[in-house]
Design a protein around this motif. Structure first.
Motif, short mmCIF file in Angstrom:
data_model
loop_
_atom_site.label_atom_id
_atom_site.label_comp_id
_atom_site.label_asym_id
_atom_site.label_seq_id
_atom_site.Cartn_x
_atom_site.Cartn_y
_atom_site.Cartn_z
N GLU A 148 0.72 -1.13 0.14
CA GLU A 148 -0.06 0.04 -0.17
C GLU A 148 0.87 1.43 -0.13
OE1 GLU A 148 -2.84 3.08 0.24
OE2 GLU A 148 -3.11 1.03 -0.20
N GLY A 149 1.93 1.54 0.91
CA GLY A 149 2.54 2.52 1.01
C GLY A 149 3.46 2.65 -0.20
N ILE A 150 3.95 1.70 -1.18
CA ILE A 150 4.61 1.83 -2.42
C ILE A 150 3.63 2.39 -3.65
CG2 ILE A 150 5.85 0.55 -4.27
CD1 ILE A 150 6.96 -1.02 -1.82
N THR A 151 2.58 1.57 -3.60
CA THR A 151 1.65 1.72 -4.74
C THR A 151 0.89 2.85 -4.66
OG1 THR A 151 0.08 0.14 -4.04
CG2 THR A 151 1.88 -0.70 -5.24
N GLN B 139 -5.37 2.83 3.97
CA GLN B 139 -4.86 3.77 3.27
C GLN B 139 -4.67 5.29 4.34
OE1 GLN B 139 -7.64 4.40 0.07
NE2 GLN B 139 -6.80 2.92 -1.02
N LEU B 140 -5.39 5.23 5.30
CA LEU B 140 -5.09 6.26 6.13
C LEU B 140 -3.77 6.37 6.55
CD1 LEU B 140 -8.43 5.85 8.49
CD2 LEU B 140 -7.78 7.93 6.69
N GLY B 141 -3.16 5.29 6.99
CA GLY B 141 -1.63 5.52 7.06
C GLY B 141 -1.04 6.03 6.08
N VAL C 75 6.48 3.59 5.11
CA VAL C 75 6.76 3.16 3.52
C VAL C 75 6.37 4.61 2.74
CG1 VAL C 75 6.28 1.73 1.66
CG2 VAL C 75 6.75 0.76 3.75
N SER C 76 5.19 5.09 3.03
CA SER C 76 4.57 6.12 2.36
C SER C 76 5.72 7.24 2.42
CB SER C 76 3.31 6.62 2.61
OG SER C 76 2.47 5.70 2.37
#
Length: 373
Positions: free
Chosen positions: A100-103, A141-143, A333-334
């Protein structure tokens, strides 16, 4: 025979190996084929069992209906299967957070990758695993969005005297109001209108119709081609809009309609759709990326709130832990990915992401046709 079949069918959890599972399933398939009424007879038999036997049978059936069944290549060496399963779920949550953090920020479709990852590595949590995952893939996605808030706080917070380029007034309370940032937020709200209206009305319909490998593959390929074509046509040309303050309400609404495409079709990529739309309109890469990041804030908060309300706020300890772990990993990661992307697009275009999407889309299509997805 009936008692043994009940034990075999309902108590597969334990330290069974993959070989055991295959043998059990093959035996059961042969027996059920030979005796069509066996299922009915077995249920009748359950009523004649002793209290202890009925309790064990009920436990076995509960375990079988529970989605988390560990099947190992070798016995578990005395470890509790449920404990081992919880560890695996935590590892899965970490992997989902990384993806999620990458994409989420690269224009390659986070939803598409999450759907594919869940096909390969299913995250089955709680009594209603499908409902939990439907909520999890959105709320995680909130993260990611909190990373945007942290990194761009000075550009999105509309109050403060420091670096206030357009104060509401020269003195008093107005000197603390940043009118240019308020205008930016008004533009962002306009961009959210198309997806917000359609999403609220038809979210379940779109999820039922389009959340499949065919749609993901097609949209990955189509928008991959779009990136290559648009970047090639714009090579060497100057952008018409190279600052956030130059984005008009008309431009904001047009970008919002491109975001709507991503809301309907998984595999499109929300960031990919808005960046493609912005580039077509004449927005520079850097401004397009920043605007996409800021636009994600109300969109993701709104989508997460809808999913949480639909799922309910009565989380089990396990569900809450898995969700929080995924969000924390996605946040960390984001932070890294956003910094990388903002540095990358200052010197490069989006063509490499276009080719990645095409290749991935082709792989998804072929795997799906082969029955691997």
């Amino acid at each position: 025979v009936f008692a043994e079949l009940s034990v075999y069918e309902n108590l597969k959890l334990g330290a069974y190996t993959r070989k055991d599972k295959k043998e059990i399933e093959e035996t059961l398939a042969r027996v059920y084929k030979s005796f069509p009424r066996l299922e009915e007879r077995k249920n009748q038999l359950a009523g004649t069992l002793s209290g202890g036997e009925q309790q064990m049978l009920a436990m076995g059936r509960a375990l079988m209906s529970h989605p988390k069944i560990i099947l190992m290549d070798e016995p578990s060496m005395g470890l509790s299967p449920i404990f081992v399963n919880e560890i695996f779920d935590i590892i899965k949550s970490v992997i989902f957070g990384i993806v999620e953090g990458i994409t989420e920020w690269l224009p390659i479709s986070s939803t598409g990758h999450m759907i594919l990852l869940n096909e390969i590595l299913p995250l089955r949590i709680g009594k209603n695993p499908d409902d939990f995952y439907s909520m999890f893939e959105v709320v995680i996605q909130l993260g990611a969005i909190l990373a945007v808030v942290v990194l761009f706080w000075s550009q999105i917070w509309p109050f403060g005297r420091k670096n206030n380029k357009a104060p509401l007034a020269k003195t008093g309370v107005g000197a603390w109001v940043k009118t240019d940032i308020f205008v930016l937020w008004f533009h962002i709200l306009v961009s959210t209108i198309p997806a917000a209206i359609i999403g609220v009305l038809f979210d379940d319909v779109f999820e039922r119709l389009f959340y499949n490998f065919q749609t993901v593959a097609i949209m990955l390929i189509l928008f991959g081609i779009a990136f290559i074509v648009i970047e090639t046509r714009h090579n060497g040309k100057s952008a018409k809009i190279d600052s956030l303050v130059d984005i008009s309400y008309t431009t904001a609404l047009m970008i919002g309609f491109f975001q709507l495409i991503a809301a309907v079709f998984p595999g499109t990529s929300r960031s990919g759709a808005t960046i493609v739309g912005a580039l077509l309109i004449g927005v520079s890469r850097t401004v397009a990326a920043e605007y996409t990041f800021f636009l994600a804030i109300p969109v993701m908060f709104g989508a997460s709130l809808l999913k949480l309300v639909k799922f309910g706020f009565h989380f089990t300890g396990e569900e809450a832990a898995i969700l929080i772990i995924g969000m924390i990993v996605a946040f960390v990661v984001s932070l890294i990915v956003i910094k990388f992307l903002m540095g990358y697009i200052k010197k490069h275009n989006f063509i490499v992401f276009g080719w990645y999407r095409i290749v991935l889309g082709a792989i998804v299509l072929l795997c799906g046709i082969a029955g691997l997805l």
